[in-house]
Scaffold this motif. Structure first.
Motif, PDB file in Angstrom:
ATOM      1  N   LYS A  44       0.822  -1.200   0.000  1.00 47.13           N
ATOM      2  CA  LYS A  44       0.000   0.000   0.000  1.00 47.13           C
ATOM      3  C   LYS A  44       0.859   1.255   0.000  1.00 47.13           C
ATOM      4  N   GLN A  45       0.452   2.215  -0.852  1.00 48.15           N
ATOM      5  CA  GLN A  45       1.098   3.517  -0.907  1.00 48.15           C
ATOM      6  C   GLN A  45       0.203   4.523  -0.191  1.00 48.15           C
ATOM      7  N   SER A  46       0.803   5.601   0.321  1.00 50.22           N
ATOM      8  CA  SER A  46       0.004   6.652   0.936  1.00 50.22           C
ATOM      9  C   SER A  46      -0.765   7.387  -0.156  1.00 50.22           C
ATOM     10  N   ILE A  47      -1.881   8.024   0.233  1.00 48.14           N
ATOM     11  CA  ILE A  47      -2.696   8.734  -0.738  1.00 48.14           C
ATOM     12  C   ILE A  47      -1.916   9.917  -1.316  1.00 48.14           C
ATOM     13  N   GLU A  48      -1.059  10.548  -0.495  1.00 47.57           N
ATOM     14  CA  GLU A  48      -0.235  11.647  -1.001  1.00 47.57           C
ATOM     15  C   GLU A  48       0.712  11.149  -2.087  1.00 47.57           C
ATOM     16  N   SER A  49       1.264   9.958  -1.878  1.00 43.72           N
ATOM     17  CA  SER A  49       2.179   9.384  -2.868  1.00 43.72           C
ATOM     18  C   SER A  49       1.448   9.058  -4.163  1.00 43.72           C
ATOM     19  N   LEU A  50       0.235   8.507  -4.044  1.00 41.05           N
ATOM     20  CA  LEU A  50      -0.548   8.172  -5.230  1.00 41.05           C
ATOM     21  C   LEU A  50      -0.928   9.410  -6.028  1.00 41.05           C
ATOM     22  N   LEU A  51      -1.104  10.533  -5.352  1.00 44.20           N
ATOM     23  CA  LEU A  51      -1.532  11.764  -6.018  1.00 44.20           C
ATOM     24  C   LEU A  51      -0.367  12.608  -6.535  1.00 44.20           C
ATOM     25  N   GLU A  52       0.845  12.205  -6.239  1.00 44.69           N
ATOM     26  CA  GLU A  52       2.014  13.027  -6.575  1.00 44.69           C
ATOM     27  C   GLU A  52       2.128  13.301  -8.071  1.00 44.69           C
ATOM     28  N   LEU A  53       2.020  12.276  -8.890  1.00 45.42           N
ATOM     29  CA  LEU A  53       2.168  12.450 -10.333  1.00 45.42           C
ATOM     30  C   LEU A  53       1.019  13.273 -10.903  1.00 45.42           C
ATOM     31  N   GLU A  54      -0.214  12.981 -10.470  1.00 48.36           N
ATOM     32  CA  GLU A  54      -1.363  13.748 -10.963  1.00 48.36           C
ATOM     33  C   GLU A  54      -1.256  15.224 -10.610  1.00 48.36           C
ATOM     34  N   THR A  55      -0.827  15.499  -9.384  1.00 48.52           N
ATOM     35  CA  THR A  55      -0.669  16.888  -8.963  1.00 48.52           C
ATOM     36  C   THR A  55       0.346  17.604  -9.847  1.00 48.52           C
ATOM     37  N   ASP A  56       1.431  16.910 -10.170  1.00 44.90           N
ATOM     38  CA  ASP A  56       2.454  17.492 -11.038  1.00 44.90           C
ATOM     39  C   ASP A  56       1.900  17.743 -12.437  1.00 44.90           C
ATOM     40  N   LEU A  57       1.124  16.794 -12.962  1.00 44.97           N
ATOM     41  CA  LEU A  57       0.526  16.968 -14.286  1.00 44.97           C
ATOM     42  C   LEU A  57      -0.465  18.127 -14.293  1.00 44.97           C
ATOM     43  N   HIS A  58      -1.255  18.265 -13.229  1.00 47.45           N
ATOM     44  CA  HIS A  58      -2.188  19.389 -13.128  1.00 47.45           C
ATOM     45  C   HIS A  58      -1.425  20.712 -13.148  1.00 47.45           C
TER      46      HIS A  58
ATOM     47  N   PHE B 185      -3.116   7.565  -8.584  1.00 48.27           N
ATOM     48  CA  PHE B 185      -4.444   7.514  -7.976  1.00 48.27           C
ATOM     49  C   PHE B 185      -5.533   7.081  -8.948  1.00 48.27           C
ATOM     50  N   VAL B 186      -5.622   7.748 -10.117  1.00 41.90           N
ATOM     51  CA  VAL B 186      -6.711   7.415 -11.041  1.00 41.90           C
ATOM     52  C   VAL B 186      -6.537   6.032 -11.664  1.00 41.90           C
ATOM     53  N   VAL B 187      -5.300   5.566 -11.799  1.00 38.68           N
ATOM     54  CA  VAL B 187      -5.087   4.203 -12.297  1.00 38.68           C
ATOM     55  C   VAL B 187      -5.530   3.197 -11.237  1.00 38.68           C
ATOM     56  N   ALA B 188      -5.244   3.506  -9.971  1.00 42.79           N
ATOM     57  CA  ALA B 188      -5.714   2.652  -8.881  1.00 42.79           C
ATOM     58  C   ALA B 188      -7.240   2.598  -8.859  1.00 42.79           C
ATOM     59  N   LEU B 189      -7.888   3.762  -9.051  1.00 45.07           N
ATOM     60  CA  LEU B 189      -9.356   3.786  -9.127  1.00 45.07           C
ATOM     61  C   LEU B 189      -9.849   2.905 -10.274  1.00 45.07           C
ATOM     62  N   ALA B 190      -9.190   3.030 -11.423  1.00 45.50           N
ATOM     63  CA  ALA B 190      -9.595   2.234 -12.584  1.00 45.50           C
ATOM     64  C   ALA B 190      -9.426   0.741 -12.321  1.00 45.50           C
ATOM     65  N   SER B 191      -8.374   0.369 -11.605  1.00 45.79           N
ATOM     66  CA  SER B 191      -8.165  -1.045 -11.300  1.00 45.79           C
ATOM     67  C   SER B 191      -9.294  -1.586 -10.435  1.00 45.79           C
ATOM     68  N   ILE B 192      -9.784  -0.750  -9.521  1.00 46.30           N
ATOM     69  CA  ILE B 192     -10.894  -1.158  -8.648  1.00 46.30           C
ATOM     70  C   ILE B 192     -12.183  -1.307  -9.453  1.00 46.30           C
TER      71      ILE B 192
END
Length: 341
Positions: A81-95, A277-284
């Motif tokens: 498991k990764q922290s939610i901050e870690s999962l959002l790191e790439l998306e935040t950078d892309l935004h 994060f969004v890839v994890a959501l898609a996997s679910i």
């Protein structure tokens, strides 16, 4: 005869030279491995970025390097498991770099399965987050909108904070996350696409899966009328799907590659479901959707225990195949474990 002390001195000098050579070779190999790991897997020829709105090479290199570093780090924490901050790191950078809509895609029912469809899901957070799930507020779609900000209940935020690769979540956790994101359709855009067992046999698994990836991403973008220049898609794995392939072929006589307007970046990311994060959501979403489909197949054919094996090639499933044979349209008959049964 050579004096003993000279022989000893020559031996020590030779040993020092060998040690120096070993050190130099080790440094060269280490630098080469680090460079390879930091390079993002698959700078695909299927990455469609409009020249007019194309980010600078520096920005693209930064994003790809960032992905590479996260992949390098994830290898030692695979399926943890990764922290939610870690999962959002790439998306935040892309935004921050102008990509307002980051689309994540993942599949369920791939190579490990011998029965049932392959299902691909895509997910995108339509409204930007104002904080990293500590007190998240989803802002309106446009700055000129007069509607009030959407406040996601704290209980749902707590559920979303446990988002991770579906394989490290329990069945209950996956369902809870799925219920939250489907309850907030004004925030989370979700699409799915599937290819049946028969289609997999006709096309092969790779082609069928890539078609489903493309369909799922294209459907999400078109349904929500997202501006192509603001989109960035990340797919789990090491291959990018070819988007709008049919349309490109149809319009090849009228439009050149440079003039084709339906373009945006789509990049593969190994272990993306554990790092984005969004890839994890898609996997679910993909897992929940396919599990539901396999339960329906189980209701029709309970003797195959699809509610337990979900179409995977488990030992008990193979034993059932030996006794009962394969089901047309359900089992993948081109697969080695199924062929001839």
């Amino acid at each position: 005869m050579t004096p003993p002390f000279r022989t000893q001195t020559s031996f020590i000098a030779l040993l020092n030279i060998i040690i120096i050579i070993i050190i130099i070779v080790t440094i060269i190999v280490s630098n080469h491995d680090a460079a390879a790991s930091a390079t993002f897997v698959g700078s695909s020829s299927c990455s469609f970025v409009s020249k007019r709105n194309k980010p600078s090479i520096h920005h693209q290199d930064h994003i790809m390097t960032m992905m590479g570093k996260r992949y390098q780090g994830s290898k030692s924490n695979n399926k943890k498991k990764q922290s939610i901050e870690s999962l959002l790191e790439l998306e935040t950078d892309l935004h921050d770099r102008g990509y307002k809509y980051v689309i994540g895609s993942d599949d369920s029912g791939g190579a490990g399965c011998i029965a049932g469809p392959v299902v691909v899901a895509s997910c995108c957070v339509l409204r930007p987050y104002s904080s990293l799930f500590s007190d998240i507020i989803i802002s309106p779609l446009t700055e000129s909108s007069t509607e009030s900000d959407i406040k996601i209940p704290q209980s749902d935020i707590d559920t979303l904070s446990q988002v991770n690769d579906c394989k490290v979540l329990t069945t209950t956790q996956r369902q809870e996350v799925y219920d939250v994101i489907t309850r907030h359709r004004e925030v989370f855009a979700i699409t799915t696409a599937e290819r049946s067992a028969s289609q997999i046999d006709d096309l092969n698994l790779l082609r069928a899966t890539q078609q489903a990836f493309a369909e799922s991403i294209e459907t999400l973008v078109e349904q929500h009328e997202l501006p192509y220049e603001k989109c960035y898609a990340i797919v789990d794995g090491n291959i990018s799907p070819k988007l709008y392939a049919d349309l490109r072929e149809e319009e090849s006589d009228m439009l050149t590659q440079q003039a084709f307007t339906k373009r945006f970046s789509v990049r593969p990311y190994v272990n993306g479901d554990a790092n984005v994060f969004v890839v994890a959501l898609a996997s679910i979403v993909a897992r929940i959707t396919r599990d539901h489909m396999m339960r329906e197949v189980h209701d029709l054919h309970p003797e195959y225990n699809f509610d337990i094996n979900n179409g995977y090639g488990s030992k008990s499933h193979i034993e059932i195949l030996h006794r009962l044979g394969s089901l047309e349209g359900v089992h993948r008959r081109t697969f080695k474990q199924v062929a001839g049964r």
